[in-house]
Design a protein around this motif. Structure first.
Motif, mmCIF file in Angstrom:
data_model
loop_
_atom_site.group_PDB
_atom_site.id
_atom_site.type_symbol
_atom_site.label_atom_id
_atom_site.label_comp_id
_atom_site.label_asym_id
_atom_site.label_seq_id
_atom_site.Cartn_x
_atom_site.Cartn_y
_atom_site.Cartn_z
ATOM 1 N N THR A 194 1.562 5.960 -6.925
ATOM 2 C CA THR A 194 1.150 7.222 -6.309
ATOM 3 C C THR A 194 1.807 8.349 -7.108
ATOM 4 O OG1 THR A 194 1.022 8.470 -4.239
ATOM 5 C CG2 THR A 194 3.025 7.183 -4.584
ATOM 6 N N LEU A 195 1.017 9.332 -7.476
ATOM 7 C CA LEU A 195 1.485 10.378 -8.377
ATOM 8 C C LEU A 195 2.200 11.481 -7.610
ATOM 9 C CD1 LEU A 195 1.575 11.676 -11.207
ATOM 10 C CD2 LEU A 195 -0.674 12.676 -10.696
ATOM 11 N N VAL A 196 3.384 11.797 -8.091
ATOM 12 C CA VAL A 196 4.149 12.929 -7.578
ATOM 13 C C VAL A 196 4.277 13.938 -8.708
ATOM 14 C CG1 VAL A 196 6.410 13.706 -6.768
ATOM 15 C CG2 VAL A 196 5.434 11.565 -5.902
ATOM 16 N N THR A 197 3.818 15.148 -8.458
ATOM 17 C CA THR A 197 3.895 16.217 -9.441
ATOM 18 C C THR A 197 4.683 17.372 -8.851
ATOM 19 O OG1 THR A 197 1.737 15.605 -10.338
ATOM 20 C CG2 THR A 197 2.609 17.758 -10.956
ATOM 21 N N VAL A 198 5.749 17.755 -9.540
ATOM 22 C CA VAL A 198 6.592 18.853 -9.076
ATOM 23 C C VAL A 198 6.446 19.994 -10.069
ATOM 24 C CG1 VAL A 198 8.892 19.572 -8.370
ATOM 25 C CG2 VAL A 198 8.187 17.182 -8.090
ATOM 26 N N SER A 199 5.938 21.100 -9.594
ATOM 27 C CA SER A 199 5.732 22.253 -10.468
ATOM 28 C C SER A 199 6.955 23.171 -10.435
ATOM 29 C CB SER A 199 4.493 23.025 -10.038
ATOM 30 O OG SER A 199 4.657 23.530 -8.733
ATOM 31 N N SER A 200 7.196 23.801 -11.570
ATOM 32 C CA SER A 200 8.372 24.697 -11.668
ATOM 33 C C SER A 200 8.029 26.117 -11.264
ATOM 34 C CB SER A 200 8.910 24.678 -13.097
ATOM 35 O OG SER A 200 7.892 25.058 -13.992
ATOM 36 N N GLN B 209 0.845 -1.181 0.000
ATOM 37 C CA GLN B 209 0.000 0.000 0.000
ATOM 38 C C GLN B 209 0.884 1.236 0.000
ATOM 39 O OE1 GLN B 209 -3.459 0.023 -0.100
ATOM 40 N NE2 GLN B 209 -3.175 2.218 -0.461
ATOM 41 N N ALA B 210 0.880 1.920 -1.125
ATOM 42 C CA ALA B 210 1.706 3.115 -1.261
ATOM 43 C C ALA B 210 0.873 4.360 -0.998
ATOM 44 C CB ALA B 210 2.308 3.181 -2.656
ATOM 45 N N SER B 211 1.502 5.354 -0.419
ATOM 46 C CA SER B 211 0.816 6.618 -0.165
ATOM 47 C C SER B 211 1.844 7.737 -0.077
ATOM 48 C CB SER B 211 0.017 6.542 1.138
ATOM 49 O OG SER B 211 0.861 6.279 2.236
ATOM 50 N N GLY B 212 1.341 8.976 -0.095
ATOM 51 C CA GLY B 212 2.200 10.128 0.134
ATOM 52 C C GLY B 212 2.471 11.004 -1.069
ATOM 53 N N GLY B 213 1.981 10.630 -2.227
ATOM 54 C CA GLY B 213 2.197 11.473 -3.394
ATOM 55 C C GLY B 213 1.406 12.762 -3.300
ATOM 56 N N GLY B 214 1.672 13.653 -4.222
ATOM 57 C CA GLY B 214 0.954 14.917 -4.242
ATOM 58 C C GLY B 214 1.613 15.922 -5.146
ATOM 59 N N LEU B 215 1.157 17.154 -5.012
ATOM 60 C CA LEU B 215 1.683 18.266 -5.804
ATOM 61 C C LEU B 215 2.566 19.130 -4.913
ATOM 62 C CD1 LEU B 215 1.707 20.118 -8.319
ATOM 63 C CD2 LEU B 215 -0.395 21.162 -7.412
ATOM 64 N N VAL B 216 3.753 19.425 -5.402
ATOM 65 C CA VAL B 216 4.685 20.239 -4.625
ATOM 66 C C VAL B 216 5.463 21.132 -5.577
ATOM 67 C CG1 VAL B 216 6.518 18.499 -4.705
ATOM 68 C CG2 VAL B 216 6.462 20.137 -2.821
ATOM 69 N N GLN B 217 5.886 22.276 -5.092
ATOM 70 C CA GLN B 217 6.706 23.159 -5.915
ATOM 71 C C GLN B 217 8.146 22.672 -5.950
ATOM 72 O OE1 GLN B 217 6.181 27.131 -4.333
ATOM 73 N NE2 GLN B 217 4.525 27.545 -5.785
ATOM 74 N N ALA B 218 8.836 23.045 -6.988
ATOM 75 C CA ALA B 218 10.257 22.700 -7.106
ATOM 76 C C ALA B 218 11.004 23.181 -5.861
ATOM 77 C CB ALA B 218 10.850 23.326 -8.358
ATOM 78 N N GLY B 219 11.887 22.325 -5.373
ATOM 79 C CA GLY B 219 12.617 22.632 -4.156
ATOM 80 C C GLY B 219 11.946 22.116 -2.902
ATOM 81 N N GLY B 220 10.719 21.678 -3.031
ATOM 82 C CA GLY B 220 9.968 21.182 -1.893
ATOM 83 C C GLY B 220 10.267 19.724 -1.586
ATOM 84 N N LEU C 18 13.053 18.591 -4.550
ATOM 85 C CA LEU C 18 12.377 18.001 -5.704
ATOM 86 C C LEU C 18 12.489 18.904 -6.927
ATOM 87 C CD1 LEU C 18 9.321 16.482 -3.873
ATOM 88 C CD2 LEU C 18 10.877 15.212 -5.369
ATOM 89 N N LYS C 19 12.602 18.245 -8.069
ATOM 90 C CA LYS C 19 12.740 18.929 -9.352
ATOM 91 C C LYS C 19 11.566 18.553 -10.253
ATOM 92 C CE LYS C 19 17.778 18.319 -9.104
ATOM 93 N NZ LYS C 19 18.976 17.771 -9.804
ATOM 94 N N PRO C 20 11.247 19.396 -11.211
ATOM 95 C CA PRO C 20 10.154 19.036 -12.136
ATOM 96 C C PRO C 20 10.375 17.680 -12.811
ATOM 97 C CG PRO C 20 10.682 21.345 -12.377
ATOM 98 C CD PRO C 20 11.716 20.768 -11.431
ATOM 99 N N GLU C 21 11.627 17.314 -13.038
ATOM 100 C CA GLU C 21 11.901 16.026 -13.684
ATOM 101 C C GLU C 21 11.666 14.834 -12.761
ATOM 102 O OE1 GLU C 21 13.914 18.715 -13.562
ATOM 103 O OE2 GLU C 21 16.040 18.120 -13.372
ATOM 104 N N ASP C 22 11.361 15.094 -11.498
ATOM 105 C CA ASP C 22 10.972 14.015 -10.590
ATOM 106 C C ASP C 22 9.491 13.670 -10.736
ATOM 107 O OD1 ASP C 22 13.093 15.525 -8.130
ATOM 108 O OD2 ASP C 22 13.521 13.711 -9.289
ATOM 109 N N THR C 23 8.774 14.455 -11.494
ATOM 110 C CA THR C 23 7.350 14.198 -11.711
ATOM 111 C C THR C 23 7.158 12.836 -12.364
ATOM 112 O OG1 THR C 23 6.771 16.537 -11.898
ATOM 113 C CG2 THR C 23 5.294 14.950 -12.969
ATOM 114 N N ALA C 24 6.365 11.999 -11.721
ATOM 115 C CA ALA C 24 6.147 10.633 -12.210
ATOM 116 C C ALA C 24 5.137 9.939 -11.307
ATOM 117 C CB ALA C 24 7.457 9.852 -12.210
ATOM 118 N N VAL C 25 4.688 8.796 -11.761
ATOM 119 C CA VAL C 25 3.964 7.890 -10.880
ATOM 120 C C VAL C 25 5.006 7.003 -10.211
ATOM 121 C CG1 VAL C 25 2.266 6.042 -10.710
ATOM 122 C CG2 VAL C 25 1.903 7.927 -12.326
ATOM 123 N N TYR C 26 4.982 6.973 -8.912
ATOM 124 C CA TYR C 26 5.941 6.200 -8.135
ATOM 125 C C TYR C 26 5.275 4.897 -7.682
ATOM 126 C CZ TYR C 26 9.256 10.036 -8.038
ATOM 127 O OH TYR C 26 10.170 11.001 -8.418
#
Length: 118
Positions: free
Chosen positions: A112-118, A5-16, A86-94
């Motif tokens: 779990t989706l991780v989205t890193v915005s620039s 059971q994976a959890s913890g993904g989300g949307l975060v700004q670059a550097g977060g 975190l960098k925008p290039e880390d954006t992916a489904v983990y």
């Protein structure tokens, strides 16, 4: 069968930072590894990090070394991936993965989706 059971993904700004968790259940093995893969849109799935239950040894992809830290709580059968800077290039489904042998994944968790915005 092993359940992950994976959890913890989300949307975060670059550097977060974000922390992913993978809770494993349904097994009695003593020697295994749990790790994380990721798949970005249009790209192949790649290994990110893993940790061994036997000796705590870890692996990191070059792209995340120094930024990501994997750890485990064996009492809870849970593995964590702390992702910093975190960098925008880390954006992916983990995806969480369970392995009993090198270079082979026996069980996959849901992504779990991780989205890193620039």
């Amino acid at each position: 069968d092993v359940q992950l059971q994976a959890s913890g993904g989300g949307l975060v700004q670059a550097g977060g930072s974000l922390r992913l968790s993978c809770a494993a259940s349904g097994f009695t093995f003593d020697d295994y590894s749990i790790g994380w893969f990721r798949q970005a849109p249009g790209k192949e799935r790649e290994g990110v990090s893993c940790i061994s239950s036997s000796d705590g040894s870890t692996y990191y992809a070059d792209s995340v070394k120094g930024r990501f830290t994997i750890s485990s709580d064996n009492a809870k059968n849970t593995v964590y991936l702390q992702m910093n800077s975190l960098k925008p290039e880390d954006t992916a489904v983990y995806y969480c993965a369970f392995s009993r042998h090198a270079d082979y994944v026996d069980y996959w968790g849901q992504g779990t989706l991780v989205t890193v915005s620039s």
